[in-house]
Design a protein around this motif. Structure first.
Motif, mmCIF file in Angstrom:
data_model
loop_
_atom_site.group_PDB
_atom_site.id
_atom_site.type_symbol
_atom_site.label_atom_id
_atom_site.label_comp_id
_atom_site.label_asym_id
_atom_site.label_seq_id
_atom_site.Cartn_x
_atom_site.Cartn_y
_atom_site.Cartn_z
ATOM 1 N N GLY A 50 -28.823 120.135 68.184
ATOM 2 C CA GLY A 50 -30.355 120.619 66.865
ATOM 3 C C GLY A 50 -30.927 122.213 67.573
ATOM 4 N N GLY A 51 -31.278 122.252 65.858
ATOM 5 C CA GLY A 51 -32.189 124.070 66.009
ATOM 6 C C GLY A 51 -32.813 124.419 64.886
ATOM 7 N N THR A 52 -32.777 125.831 64.467
ATOM 8 C CA THR A 52 -33.681 125.922 63.295
ATOM 9 C C THR A 52 -32.463 126.817 62.833
ATOM 10 O OG1 THR A 52 -35.270 127.210 63.836
ATOM 11 C CG2 THR A 52 -35.442 125.171 62.564
ATOM 12 N N ASP A 53 -32.213 127.249 61.789
ATOM 13 C CA ASP A 53 -31.352 128.636 61.685
ATOM 14 C C ASP A 53 -32.359 129.539 61.491
ATOM 15 O OD1 ASP A 53 -29.315 130.635 60.202
ATOM 16 O OD2 ASP A 53 -28.075 129.250 59.236
ATOM 17 N N GLU A 54 -33.145 130.564 62.739
ATOM 18 C CA GLU A 54 -34.323 131.590 61.561
ATOM 19 C C GLU A 54 -33.683 133.007 60.496
ATOM 20 O OE1 GLU A 54 -36.540 131.222 64.834
ATOM 21 O OE2 GLU A 54 -37.016 129.049 64.213
ATOM 22 N N HIS A 55 -31.939 133.175 60.416
ATOM 23 C CA HIS A 55 -31.895 134.660 60.383
ATOM 24 C C HIS A 55 -30.843 134.280 59.357
ATOM 25 C CE1 HIS A 55 -31.002 135.186 65.281
ATOM 26 N NE2 HIS A 55 -31.959 135.721 64.661
ATOM 27 N N GLY A 56 -30.531 135.560 57.977
ATOM 28 C CA GLY A 56 -29.970 134.833 56.865
ATOM 29 C C GLY A 56 -30.787 135.463 56.315
ATOM 30 N N VAL A 57 -30.186 136.297 54.578
ATOM 31 C CA VAL A 57 -31.257 136.665 53.904
ATOM 32 C C VAL A 57 -32.056 135.581 53.100
ATOM 33 C CG1 VAL A 57 -30.949 137.398 51.526
ATOM 34 C CG2 VAL A 57 -28.758 137.795 52.713
ATOM 35 N N PRO A 58 -31.846 134.167 53.233
ATOM 36 C CA PRO A 58 -33.354 133.818 52.799
ATOM 37 C C PRO A 58 -34.203 133.754 53.363
ATOM 38 C CG PRO A 58 -30.873 132.413 52.972
ATOM 39 C CD PRO A 58 -30.698 133.461 53.423
ATOM 40 N N ILE A 59 -34.476 133.987 54.766
ATOM 41 C CA ILE A 59 -35.540 134.613 55.304
ATOM 42 C C ILE A 59 -35.854 135.213 55.057
ATOM 43 C CG2 ILE A 59 -36.263 134.544 57.787
ATOM 44 C CD1 ILE A 59 -35.330 131.983 57.823
ATOM 45 N N THR A 60 -35.271 136.520 54.900
ATOM 46 C CA THR A 60 -36.182 137.177 54.904
ATOM 47 C C THR A 60 -36.745 138.012 52.796
ATOM 48 O OG1 THR A 60 -33.973 138.599 54.286
ATOM 49 C CG2 THR A 60 -34.661 139.068 56.436
ATOM 50 N N ILE A 61 -35.464 137.039 52.556
ATOM 51 C CA ILE A 61 -37.081 136.815 50.907
ATOM 52 C C ILE A 61 -37.662 136.266 51.001
ATOM 53 C CG2 ILE A 61 -35.782 136.070 49.142
ATOM 54 C CD1 ILE A 61 -34.347 138.582 49.667
ATOM 55 N N LYS A 62 -37.539 135.088 51.662
ATOM 56 C CA LYS A 62 -38.794 134.201 51.889
ATOM 57 C C LYS A 62 -40.435 134.973 52.330
ATOM 58 C CE LYS A 62 -41.102 129.552 51.870
ATOM 59 N NZ LYS A 62 -41.037 129.605 50.731
ATOM 60 N N ALA A 63 -39.864 136.033 53.096
ATOM 61 C CA ALA A 63 -40.766 136.466 53.855
ATOM 62 C C ALA A 63 -41.518 138.127 53.079
ATOM 63 C CB ALA A 63 -40.300 137.769 55.631
ATOM 64 N N MET A 64 -40.747 138.500 52.392
ATOM 65 C CA MET A 64 -41.058 138.833 51.536
ATOM 66 C C MET A 64 -41.865 138.795 50.036
ATOM 67 S SD MET A 64 -37.407 141.460 50.768
ATOM 68 C CE MET A 64 -37.010 142.572 51.917
ATOM 69 N N GLN A 65 -41.817 136.803 49.983
ATOM 70 C CA GLN A 65 -42.413 137.060 49.001
ATOM 71 C C GLN A 65 -43.934 136.116 49.187
ATOM 72 O OE1 GLN A 65 -39.973 133.290 47.899
ATOM 73 N NE2 GLN A 65 -38.775 134.198 46.762
ATOM 74 N N GLU A 66 -43.556 135.966 50.357
ATOM 75 C CA GLU A 66 -45.337 135.830 50.976
ATOM 76 C C GLU A 66 -46.077 136.742 52.021
ATOM 77 O OE1 GLU A 66 -45.039 132.325 53.507
ATOM 78 O OE2 GLU A 66 -43.889 131.359 51.840
ATOM 79 N N ASN A 67 -45.452 137.877 51.446
ATOM 80 C CA ASN A 67 -46.212 138.972 51.872
ATOM 81 C C ASN A 67 -46.475 139.129 53.061
ATOM 82 O OD1 ASN A 67 -46.673 142.324 51.844
ATOM 83 N ND2 ASN A 67 -48.720 141.256 52.049
ATOM 84 N N ILE A 68 -45.029 138.329 54.336
ATOM 85 C CA ILE A 68 -45.317 138.514 55.708
ATOM 86 C C ILE A 68 -43.638 138.774 56.399
ATOM 87 C CG2 ILE A 68 -47.169 136.775 55.831
ATOM 88 C CD1 ILE A 68 -45.397 134.713 55.901
ATOM 89 N N THR A 69 -44.185 138.905 57.972
ATOM 90 C CA THR A 69 -43.060 138.986 58.498
ATOM 91 C C THR A 69 -42.015 138.091 58.689
ATOM 92 O OG1 THR A 69 -43.559 138.158 60.557
ATOM 93 C CG2 THR A 69 -44.136 140.447 60.035
ATOM 94 N N PRO A 70 -40.895 137.975 58.879
ATOM 95 C CA PRO A 70 -39.483 137.103 59.258
ATOM 96 C C PRO A 70 -40.354 135.723 59.773
ATOM 97 C CG PRO A 70 -38.315 139.107 58.380
ATOM 98 C CD PRO A 70 -39.986 139.652 58.801
ATOM 99 N N ARG A 71 -41.000 136.651 61.157
ATOM 100 C CA ARG A 71 -41.207 136.188 62.679
ATOM 101 C C ARG A 71 -41.636 135.346 61.872
ATOM 102 N NH1 ARG A 71 -39.545 133.641 67.138
ATOM 103 N NH2 ARG A 71 -38.656 135.802 66.804
ATOM 104 N N ASP A 72 -43.200 135.301 61.250
ATOM 105 C CA ASP A 72 -44.400 134.669 60.359
ATOM 106 C C ASP A 72 -43.322 133.154 59.943
ATOM 107 O OD1 ASP A 72 -46.469 136.287 62.235
ATOM 108 O OD2 ASP A 72 -46.032 137.100 60.211
ATOM 109 N N ILE A 73 -42.836 133.461 58.966
ATOM 110 C CA ILE A 73 -42.154 132.511 58.556
ATOM 111 C C ILE A 73 -41.179 131.308 59.187
ATOM 112 C CG2 ILE A 73 -39.753 131.796 56.953
ATOM 113 C CD1 ILE A 73 -42.266 132.666 54.920
ATOM 114 N N VAL A 74 -40.155 131.989 60.383
ATOM 115 C CA VAL A 74 -39.769 131.228 61.016
ATOM 116 C C VAL A 74 -40.383 130.238 61.812
ATOM 117 C CG1 VAL A 74 -37.337 132.220 60.658
ATOM 118 C CG2 VAL A 74 -38.732 132.619 62.900
#
Length: 702
Positions: A50-74
């Motif tokens: 198993g593992g986490t899916d760390e790519h895709g639009v939902p990740i970048t959207i969440k990062a924009m909403q929280e004003n941080i980088t996608p790396r910070d989110i994942v």
């Protein structure tokens, strides 16, 4: 039947843009873990990936909403998700991440091989673009007015008010969900996989070759194939993800549903760098994907088509997808915060992971959507885990210490009766039923059969009633061999319950091993069915309660937490929100009865008792005939609870009895008292009013 040397089991990769909730657990992670634990107990070669899916639009959207980088989110959510799974005993051999270099290399290499083989179509199309955020917009991130119902907050793929499937071009006044700007269309180039070319092969492999798959999985796949497949883009415009390994692909990444399932391969590579191909490229590997129903098409059609196109990989032998789990009658919605989060549960119910595992398996949405309610959670814990499973094991160990000097008594075969002999045969039959259900992914049925062993144990013990044979020292001396046989059989059943419950409730199985002073190796499947698991003369540890009762106040708190969390979010439909759901136990409250004095109350003789026998009264739908142990005597009581409880489920239940009520004849049976019950407001369900677990039968209640 095809024989397999090894098993590769995967569970869907959750998006690393939020925590996991109990719907995720019930959908695929708990079933996968049960299956893997069963395979390990059979000593099968198995890897659980198993593992986490760390790519895709939902990740970048969440990062924009929280004003941080996608790396910070994942990074944030990988830690939270992996800890939640670990706490719940989901026993991955590896829980990886698709942002790791090994995955980028594997996914890019997979794409490049298919590209070099000429398997993609290159197309230029127009897609919606947000000029403010400077990103292409996935359908879900375009909002507008639904052309069917007028909902002004419909998404580009669906209207949640009327349920219509939509495309962005159908929306009236579309705008970006990120900036509220009006999106524009821009030309962009992508690489498409022509799925229609694989239709004949998919129909043969899937529709003809896997008719044993679950109806919900097979039916959805058949519907897709019957309607015809189309070319599907395998790349996207983004700077976050696996870069497309082509010279003219600047700003392009692999489509998340091309990249994510390859995560199973890259995680296996990370786990077994020298032997991963044994699991992915040998025909005698059984590959099983555990997923939720929203991922069926990707795992049953798109990923197999990718594997077939690439060549050299095994294909899934089964994809036992579950349906959805609703909560308190509402569809789970993370945007509305209508969810029970796993990390919150672990904090609120420390040490009670197996209770949630039990409830989610017993109520699993295996063939249709099911509903989780906190009241059902409480009832299953109190009435099944505590009153049936835990009660049998606790009584067995308590009686062993009390009547057999704390040691495993011998079994005297020369005085064994039919009931003693039948227990072993029953156990063998149950083992086969449980094995068959587990092999065919019917985990709910398998768990039910394990519980039936505990029920039979309670019935056997009540029939033997060793406490009655030891009422006086003289009686105990006279009947010690019968007492020994009963306790010996019950201890062997306890050990077997530890083995058979282990795939479902691993923490509980370890507690049973601890009390029996046996090593975890006893939990191997081959030992199940044996009546020689605990050794005669062996001293065992003092009993510990496996489960505790969950109080009404705890349930009320969870319901309030659910409603208040949803109240902070926008409602899914105008005029209706989970925050407006009725409060717990809502309903008419019984009118107060006339006031009485202390002297009136003092006339009642209330006694603690234990139900030792229960049976339906003939030609009386509402009545049960109960035998209640009051310590010094046994009372027959006729109680109108047959529509609320099955007789076999209340054996061993602690109750409060009105002991000085005048006898009354009912249906030809003299009832010698009344069981105190409470009626839940709203539901009308009757609930036992019992004394504490440590109160001896016959004790006065005041």
């Amino acid at each position: 039947m095809k024989q397999f040397k090894r098993y590769l089991v995967t569970a869907a990769l959750p998006y690393a843009n939020g925590p996991v909730h109990i719907g995720h657990l019930a959908g695929c992670y708990l079933p996968a873990d049960i299956y893997v634990r069963y395979l390990r107990s059979r000593k099968r070669a198995v890897q659980f990936v198993g593992g986490t899916d760390e790519h895709g639009v939902p990740i970048t959207i969440k990062a924009m909403q929280e004003n941080i980088t996608p790396r910070d989110i994942v990074d944030k959510y990988y830690a939270l998700i992996s800890e939640s799974f670990s706490e719940m005993g989901i026993s991955f051999d590896i829980f990886s991440r698709t942002s790791k270099p090994v995955h980028h290399e594997t996914a890019a290499g997979f794409f490049k091989k298919m590209y070099d083989d000429g398997l993609f179509e290159e197309k230029e199309t127009e897609q919606y673009y947000d000029e403010v955020k400077q990103v292409f917009l996935a359908d879900r991130y375009i909002i507008g007015t639904c052309p069917n119902c007028g909902n002004e907050k419909a998404y580009g793929d669906q209207c949640e008010r009327c349920g219509s499937s939509l495309s962005p071009d159908e929306l009236i006044n579309p705008r970006s969900a990120l900036s509220d700007a009006v999106p524009v269309k821009r030309k962009t180039k992508h690489w498409y996989l022509p799925l229609q070319q694989y239709e004949p092969w998919l129909k043969e492999w899937l529709l003809e070759g896997h008719q044993e798959w679950k109806n919900n999985v097979y039916g959805q796949c058949k519907s897709w194939l019957d309607h015809g497949l189309q070319s599907r883009a395998m790349t996207r415009d983004s700077n976050w993800g696996v870069k497309v390994p082509l010279p003219d692909a600047e700003g392009k990444v692999l489509y998340v549903w091309f990249d994510a399932p390859i995560g199973y391969i890259s995680a296996t590579k990370e786990l077994l760098p020298d032997s991963w191909e044994t699991y992915w490229k040998q025909d005698d590997t059984k590959l099983v994907h555990f997923i939720g129903k929203d991922n069926i098409v990707f795992h049953c059609i798109i990923f197999p088509a990718m594997l077939k196109a690439h060549g050299g990989y095994v294909l899934p032998e089964n994809v036992p997808a579950n349906e959805f789990l609703n909560i308190e009658g509402e569809k789970v919605s993370t945007s509305r915060n209508w969810a029970v989060w796993v990390h919150d549960y672990v904090k609120d119910f420390p040490g009670q992971q197996d209770v949630l595992r039990y409830v989610l398996c017993a109520n699993a949405p295996e063939n249709k959507d099911n509903d989780f309610t906190w009241k059902d959670f409480q009832d299953r814990n109190n009435n099944e885990l505590v009153a049936i499973f835990g009660n049998f094991i606790n009584r067995t160990l308590v009686l062993m210490h009390k009547l057999c000097n704390g040691k495993v008594p011998p079994f005297h075969a020369d005085i064994a009766d039919e009931a003693d002999r039948q227990i072993g045969l029953f156990l063998q039959k149950q083992k086969e039923k449980i094995k068959d259900a587990l092999e065919h992914f019917r985990f709910r049925d398998a768990l039910g059969e394990v519980m039936n062993i505990a029920r039979e144990g309670n019935r056997y013990m009540q029939e033997k009633a060793p406490w009655l044979l030891a009422k006086t020292p003289e009686l105990q001396t006279q009947h010690q061999q019968q007492i020994d046989n009963c306790i010996h059989v019950c201890l062997q059943l306890t050990a077997n319950l530890g083995i058979l419950i282990n795939p479902f409730l691993p923490y509980t199985a370890k507690k049973i091993c601890h009390m029996l002073k046996v090593v975890d190796r006893m939990l191997e499947w081959e030992n199940a069915g044996s009546m020689k698991l605990v050794k005669t003369g062996y001293s065992l540890r003092a009993p510990e309660l496996l489960f505790r009762k969950i109080a009404d106040e705890e349930i009320a708190l969870q319901l309030e937490k659910l409603r208040s969390g949803a109240a902070l979010s926008a409602p899914a439909q105008p005029g209706k929100t989970p925050a407006q759901a009725p409060p717990a136990n809502a309903g008419p409250v019984p009118a107060a009865k006339p006031e009485i004095t202390y002297e009136d109350f003092a006339k009642l003789d209330l006694r603690a008792g234990i139900i030792t026998e229960a049976a339906k009264v003939e030609k009386a739908d509402k009545l049960l005939r109960l035998t209640v142990d009051l310590g010094a005597e046994q009372r027959t009581v006729v109680s109108g609870i047959a529509q609320h409880y099955a007789p076999e489920d209340i054996i061993g239940r602690r109750v409060t009895l009105v002991a000085n009520l005048a006898p009354r004849k009912m249906r030809g049976i003299t009832s010698q008292g009344m069981i105190l019950m409470a009626e839940e407001a709203g539901s009308g369900r009757l609930v036992f009013v019992g004394a504490g677990e440590d109160v001896p039968p016959g004790s006065g209640v005041s």
